[in-house]
Design a protein around this motif. Structure first.
Motif, PDB file in Angstrom:
ATOM      1  N   UNK A 220      19.178  53.072  58.886  1.00 33.58           N
ATOM      2  CA  UNK A 220      19.860  52.243  59.887  1.00 33.58           C
ATOM      3  C   UNK A 220      21.329  52.629  60.026  1.00 33.58           C
ATOM      4  N   UNK A 221      21.972  52.893  58.889  1.00 33.82           N
ATOM      5  CA  UNK A 221      23.415  53.185  58.928  1.00 33.82           C
ATOM      6  C   UNK A 221      23.681  54.686  58.981  1.00 33.82           C
ATOM      7  N   UNK A 222      22.630  55.492  59.061  1.00 32.60           N
ATOM      8  CA  UNK A 222      22.767  56.952  59.161  1.00 32.60           C
ATOM      9  C   UNK A 222      23.554  57.539  57.990  1.00 32.60           C
ATOM     10  N   UNK A 223      23.301  57.025  56.802  1.00 32.90           N
ATOM     11  CA  UNK A 223      23.955  57.518  55.583  1.00 32.90           C
ATOM     12  C   UNK A 223      22.984  58.405  54.815  1.00 32.90           C
ATOM     13  N   UNK A 224      23.352  59.659  54.556  1.00 33.50           N
ATOM     14  CA  UNK A 224      22.422  60.534  53.820  1.00 33.50           C
ATOM     15  C   UNK A 224      22.304  60.115  52.352  1.00 33.50           C
ATOM     16  N   UNK A 225      21.088  60.046  51.858  1.00 36.97           N
ATOM     17  CA  UNK A 225      20.861  59.671  50.457  1.00 36.97           C
ATOM     18  C   UNK A 225      19.817  60.606  49.857  1.00 36.97           C
ATOM     19  N   UNK A 226      20.173  61.887  49.684  1.00 36.86           N
ATOM     20  CA  UNK A 226      19.154  62.847  49.230  1.00 36.86           C
ATOM     21  C   UNK A 226      18.515  62.486  47.894  1.00 36.86           C
ATOM     22  N   UNK A 227      19.314  62.160  46.880  1.00 37.66           N
ATOM     23  CA  UNK A 227      18.704  61.840  45.581  1.00 37.66           C
ATOM     24  C   UNK A 227      18.017  60.483  45.610  1.00 37.66           C
ATOM     25  N   UNK A 228      18.584  59.531  46.342  1.00 34.26           N
ATOM     26  CA  UNK A 228      17.936  58.219  46.473  1.00 34.26           C
ATOM     27  C   UNK A 228      16.550  58.352  47.086  1.00 34.26           C
ATOM     28  N   UNK A 229      16.408  59.254  48.037  1.00 34.07           N
ATOM     29  CA  UNK A 229      15.092  59.376  48.685  1.00 34.07           C
ATOM     30  C   UNK A 229      14.089  60.079  47.776  1.00 34.07           C
ATOM     31  N   UNK A 230      14.538  61.083  47.032  1.00 36.36           N
ATOM     32  CA  UNK A 230      13.610  61.741  46.105  1.00 36.36           C
ATOM     33  C   UNK A 230      13.199  60.772  44.989  1.00 36.36           C
ATOM     34  N   UNK A 231      14.163  60.008  44.489  1.00 38.26           N
ATOM     35  CA  UNK A 231      13.841  59.017  43.456  1.00 38.26           C
ATOM     36  C   UNK A 231      12.808  58.021  43.984  1.00 38.26           C
ATOM     37  N   UNK A 232      13.011  57.557  45.213  1.00 39.26           N
ATOM     38  CA  UNK A 232      12.066  56.628  45.835  1.00 39.26           C
ATOM     39  C   UNK A 232      10.651  57.212  45.833  1.00 39.26           C
ATOM     40  N   UNK A 233      10.535  58.468  46.245  1.00 42.57           N
ATOM     41  CA  UNK A 233       9.218  59.096  46.326  1.00 42.57           C
ATOM     42  C   UNK A 233       8.594  59.289  44.943  1.00 42.57           C
ATOM     43  N   UNK A 234       9.432  59.567  43.947  1.00 38.88           N
ATOM     44  CA  UNK A 234       8.891  59.743  42.597  1.00 38.88           C
ATOM     45  C   UNK A 234       8.376  58.417  42.040  1.00 38.88           C
ATOM     46  N   UNK A 235       9.141  57.334  42.229  1.00 35.20           N
ATOM     47  CA  UNK A 235       8.641  56.031  41.751  1.00 35.20           C
ATOM     48  C   UNK A 235       7.369  55.646  42.510  1.00 35.20           C
ATOM     49  N   UNK A 236       7.336  55.950  43.816  1.00 36.00           N
ATOM     50  CA  UNK A 236       6.134  55.677  44.602  1.00 36.00           C
ATOM     51  C   UNK A 236       4.929  56.426  44.010  1.00 36.00           C
ATOM     52  N   UNK A 237       5.144  57.691  43.654  1.00 39.11           N
ATOM     53  CA  UNK A 237       4.055  58.480  43.072  1.00 39.11           C
ATOM     54  C   UNK A 237       3.657  57.918  41.704  1.00 39.11           C
TER      55      UNK A 237
END
Lengths: 300, 300, 300, 300
Positions: A259-276
Motif C-alpha cells: 500500500x505504501x510502496x515501501x520495498x521490504x525484500x527481507x521481510x517478504x522472504x521471511x514471510x514466505x519462509x514462515x508460510x512454508x
C-alpha cells in the motif's frame, strides 16, 4: 469510590488474562466471547456476561477488544449485533488486536460518526506478559483520548507508548514483528552455519552477543536448543509465539508495504519462509523453529 | 627486560594502527607492506622495514598479518618471497585478515609442514577500535598456541576469544557479519516502512529498541539519518564499514554455506542486495546506506 | 440487421483501441471516461458519449469496462453514479481490468442482487495487441454467460479462454504475470552473469533458447539491448509493459498468495525488486529494464 | 580404415552411455573408472581397460572425461596417477564434467604447459539423451581445436556449440541451469497459487503456455502431477534431474556470480530453496519436486 464498569470483548489466550487484570485492580467488567467456556471462567472470577458486543456497548462506555484478525474486528464492531449498533456517545473503544492499520483507520472513522472514539492499541509480549501485566501497548489515536486509555492500559501492561494518529499503533506493531521475524531467521541460519563450520553453539551465541550481530533473537530467545534455558527452543519449540501467528503478522506487513510502496525484500522472504514452515506442520510451534526447518533431516 | 621483536605484514587502514599499538607497548617491530608510504610512516615511529615477507620471517619468530583478501594471504605466506620460504621452526604466525576459513586451514597445514604454527585471528571493530586497541579478536588454533598469541593480541584489542580449531576464528567472524548484514537491511526496510506508515523515526527506533525487534543496527547504528548522532547515517554514510567490504564478507559466508551445505536464505538475499548497492555506486559508503538504496528517489 | 448498442467505460491506452474495434465491427457504442479528450476522440469515430457510468447502464444492457485498479472498478460499478445504480435486469457486465480476484467476486455478487451478470475478463497482450484485436481474454463466470460475452470479446482479441467461476480470469492473469515477472528477472540476471563470464549475449541467448532455460523472456523479449530487434530493450526500454504496472500485478499476486496461504518465494522477491526499480526511477520503463537495474554503474 | 583409439575416463550414469556411442561408431576405446563394475561392463562391449588415467594418457592422444565435481577433475588430471603425468604432446583433452569455470581454465593452462590442449565441453540433456546421442555440448576452447573435438562430440550428441574461449562452455551450462532452476520454482509456485485460486492445473498450464509466462518448465516438464505424461512429476518425481545435482550447479553459478560481481537475486534464492529441499530429503528426487515442497502438508 466505586470504579466505572469496563467492557471486554475477546477472552482468548491473551484477552482472558488482560480482563482478569482489570478485575484485580477493582474494575467491575462485563464481557463477551463466542466461546462460552471462556465467559464462564471469567464469570466465576466476578465478571458479568453479555450476550453480544451490542449488549456490552449498551451497558458501558469504555470497552477493550482483543481479537485474532481483521475480520473478527469488523464483525465485533460493525456486525449486526456489533458495538457500533448500540455504542453510546463519548464512548472510548480500545482495540488491542493486531490487524491491518487501514482497518483500524476505518473503524476510527465509523466510531467518529457515532460520536465515540476508537484507538488501536496492539500489544507486544506473550501470554506470560499478559498474565503478569507486563505487556507493551502501542497506541494510535488523539492525545487526549490516549490519556484516558492509558489509565486502563497501564493496569494490563508496563509500557504504554503513544505512537501518533490512529493506525500508528498497528504500524509500530507490524514493524517490530517484521524486524523480529527477519532477525529470528537470520539468527537461525547464522547459528546453523556456524555449527556446520565447527563452532560450539554457546560459544557462537556469546561471540554474536558481544559483537555487532547481536539481536533479541540471539540474546534472549536463541533458536538453538540448549543455548538458553527457559525458551521455546529448549522445550521442543512449545509455547511462545506460534509460526502461524508470525506468518499472519508478516502478511499484514507485506500488505502495508504494498500500500505504501515501501520495498521490504527481507521481510517478504521471511514471510514466505514462515508460510512454508506452516505448510510443513510447524504452524503451532514457536517461530524460532525456523532453526528446525533449516536443519539437514538426512543426518539423523 | 627487552621485549622480543615482532613482525607485522600489512599496514593498511587497520594494520598500521595495530602495529603502532605493539610499538606503544614496547615491542620492537619489523614491518613489510607493498605500499612504501605505509612503511615509511611506521619507520618514523621506530619500526624496522623489511623488503619482503620472507625477510620478516627470517628475522623474527612471531608475525602478525593483516591483509585484504584470501589471494593476498596466499601470496604473503606461500609466494616466492613469502613467509613460508624462510619461516623458522616454532614460529607463531597470526593472521588477522578476514578470509575463507578453508584458506586458513590450508595455511595452517602448510605452516605445520615447516614446523611452525598458524592461527586465524580476524577482528571485529573498525578503524577507531584498531587505533584505540579496542578490537575483538576471534581466534582459531590449538589452545597452547592461543595462549602465546593472546599475549600480543591483548595489546591490540580488548577481547580475545578462543573459538576452537584453526578456521573457527574466520567462521565466527563471517557468522557475525552475516547476521549483521541481514539485521541492517532488516532495520532499514523496517524503518522505511514505518515512516511511510506515518511513524516518527525516533519514536519507531525507541519502540523497536524496547521490544523484540531490537538489534545492534537499530540501537547503536541506526541507518536513518538523524535518529542517532555520531553514526555514518548522520554523516552522509561516510566512514564506518564500506558496503563493498560487507559484500565481500557475505561472499565468504555464501561460499562457506555452500561448502557445508547450510541453507542461508536471508544471508544470500542480503548478499545480492549489497552487491546491487555496490553496482549503484554505494560501495564506498557505509553499509547502512541500505536505507538510502531502498528510498523512493521519485519523491524529491 | 442493426447490431445492439454496447457500453464501454474506460478509454485509456488499452480501452480506446478495444472500443474502436467494436465500432469497426459495426457495433454502435456509448462510452464514458473521466478524461474528456478520450471521449471526444471516440465521439469523432462515431461513439455516443454518456455523462456517467450510470447513464451508460441505463442506456444499454451490455457493458465492457477497462480500468486501472480495483478502486476504479469499485467506483465505476458501486459509486453514487455507478453502473449498479441504474443497471437493467439481465445486463451482461464484462470487466477487463486486472484487479484483485476477491473484488471481482464481490462485484459479481452485487450484480446478481440486481438481476444482472458480471464476468471478469482481464487481457494479456499490450497496446499493439489491443489495436490489432490480438488480445487474449481470460474469462471467469458461468458457462452460459461466457458464451454471450465471447461474441463481443472475440471482436477485440484472438483468444478467449473460459477459466472457470468468476474471479478465475483474474487468477489466470496474475498467475501468468507472476511467472512472467520471475522469468524476466531470471533472464536478466542470467544474461548479465553469462556476459561477465565472457559469453557473447546473442550466443548465450541462442544456447538458452535451444535448452531447458528457454522462456518467453529469453526468446521473444530478451532484456539485453541488441539481442533482438523491435523489443523495448533495443529501444532504451521505451514502450512495452511498464515496471510500475508489473509491480502492481505482482502486488495482486502477493495479496492472493497471502489469502490462499500459497508460498511464492520467487514471486515475492521479484515483487520487491520491481518495487525498488520503480523507486529508482524505472517505473515508466519497460519491465525488462531489470537488466539495466542489475548492471554495474561504476564501469561507465 | 581403422579409427584412432579414444580414451574415456568416468563411466557413471552419463559417461557409460557416451563411451558406448563411441564404440557404436567404430572407435576403439580405452577406459578408466574407479568403479570396476562400470569398467567390466564396458569391457564386455569391447573396450580396453586401463588401471589409471595416467595409463589412458600414455596410450592415446584423444581423451574424453565425464566426472561428478571439480575435485574429481583435479584428481583425474592433476593427481599423481593423473592424465598430466603422462600426457603426450598435441593430445586433445575434452572434459564434459560440469565444474567451476575457473577450474577449467586452470586445467587448460596446465595442459598448455604439457604441449596439449584442454577443452571444456559440458552437456545438457539427461541420461536418455546420453544413451540416444541427443546431448547438447557447450564447448569452450580455441576454434581449431573445437573442430577436432567436434568430430568426436557429434557422435555423442546432436548439438555441438562453440561458446568461446576455454571456460565458456561451463559458463553457458551454469547460466542455462540457473535460469532453469529459477523457472522451475517459479512455475511450481505459480501452478500452486493458481490451483489454490480455483484454477484447474491443465487449464492453467494451457493459458501460461499460450501467454508470456511460458517456459520450458511449464511446457515440457510441468511440475504438477497429471498435467503432462512421461515427466518425473507424473512418476512420483523419480528419474529426471536430481535436486542435489541442481543444487550443486546453482552453487557453481553463485560462485561464478561472486567472482564476477554479478548480482543474481533470484538465482541465489533458488539455490537456497533447493538446498533446503535436499535437507528435507528431496535430494534424490527430480528438481521439479519444488512443487511438492511448497505444498501444504496439513491438508492430507
Amino acid at each position: 469510590m466505586k470504579k466505572e464498569t469496563v467492557g471486554f470483548v475477546g477472552l482468548g489466550n491473551m484477552g482472558n488474562h488482560m480482563a482478569r487484570n482489570l478485575i484485580k485492580n477493582g474494575y467491575p467488567i462485563v464481557v463477551f466471547d463466542v466461546n462460552t467456556d471462556s465467559t464462564n471462567s471469567l464469570k466465576s472470577d466476578g465478571a458479568s456476561v453479555a450476550s453480544s458486543p451490542a449488549e456490552v456497548a449498551s451497558a458501558v462506555t469504555k470497552i477493550v477488544t482483543m481479537l485474532p484478525e481483521s475480520s473478527h474486528v469488523q464483525e465485533v464492531y460493525n456486525g449486526s449485533k456489533g458495538i457500533f449498533s448500540t455504542v453510546q456517545k463519548d464512548s472510548i473503544l480500545i482495540d488491542s488486536s493486531t490487524i491491518d492499520p487501514s482497518v483500524s483507520q476505518h473503524m476510527a472513522s465509523e466510531a467518529q460518526k457515532k460520536g465515540s472514539v476508537y484507538l488501536d492499541a496492539p500489544v507486544s509480549g506473550g501470554v506470560n506478559a499478559a498474565r503478569d501485566a507486563l505487556l507493551t501497548f502501542m497506541v494510535g489515536g488523539p492525545e487526549t483520548h490516549f490519556n484516558q486509555a492509558n489509565e486502563l492500559l497501564s493496569l494490563m501492561g508496563k509500557n504504554v507508548v503513544h505512537c501518533g494518529a490512529v493506525g500508528t499503533g498497528q504500524a509500530a506493531k507490524i514493524c517490530n514483528n517484521m524486524l523480529l521475524g527477519i532477525s529470528m531467521i537470520g539468527t537461525a541460519e547464522t547459528m546453523n552455519l556456524g555449527m556446520k563450520l565447527g563452532l560450539d553453539p554457546k560459544m557462537l551465541a556469546k561471540i554474536l552477543n558481544m559483537s555487532s550481530g547481536r539481536c533479541w533473537s540471539s540474546e534472549v530467545y536463541n533458536p538453538v536448543p540448549g543455548v538458553l534455558e527457559g525458551v521455546p527452543s529448549s522445550n521442543d519449540y512449545k509455547g511462545g509465539f506460534g509460526t502461524a501467528l508470525m506468518t499472519k503478522d508478516l502478511g499484514l506487513a507485506q500488505s502495508a508495504a504494498t500500500t505504501t510502496k515501501a520495498p521490504t525484500p527481507l521481510g517478504s522472504v521471511a514471510h514466505q519462509l514462515y508460510r512454508t514452515m506452516v505448510n510443513h506442520g510447524l504452524g503451532g510451534k514457536d517461530f524460532s523453529s525456523a532453526y528446525l526447518f533449516l536443519q539437514d533431516k538426512n543426518q539423523k
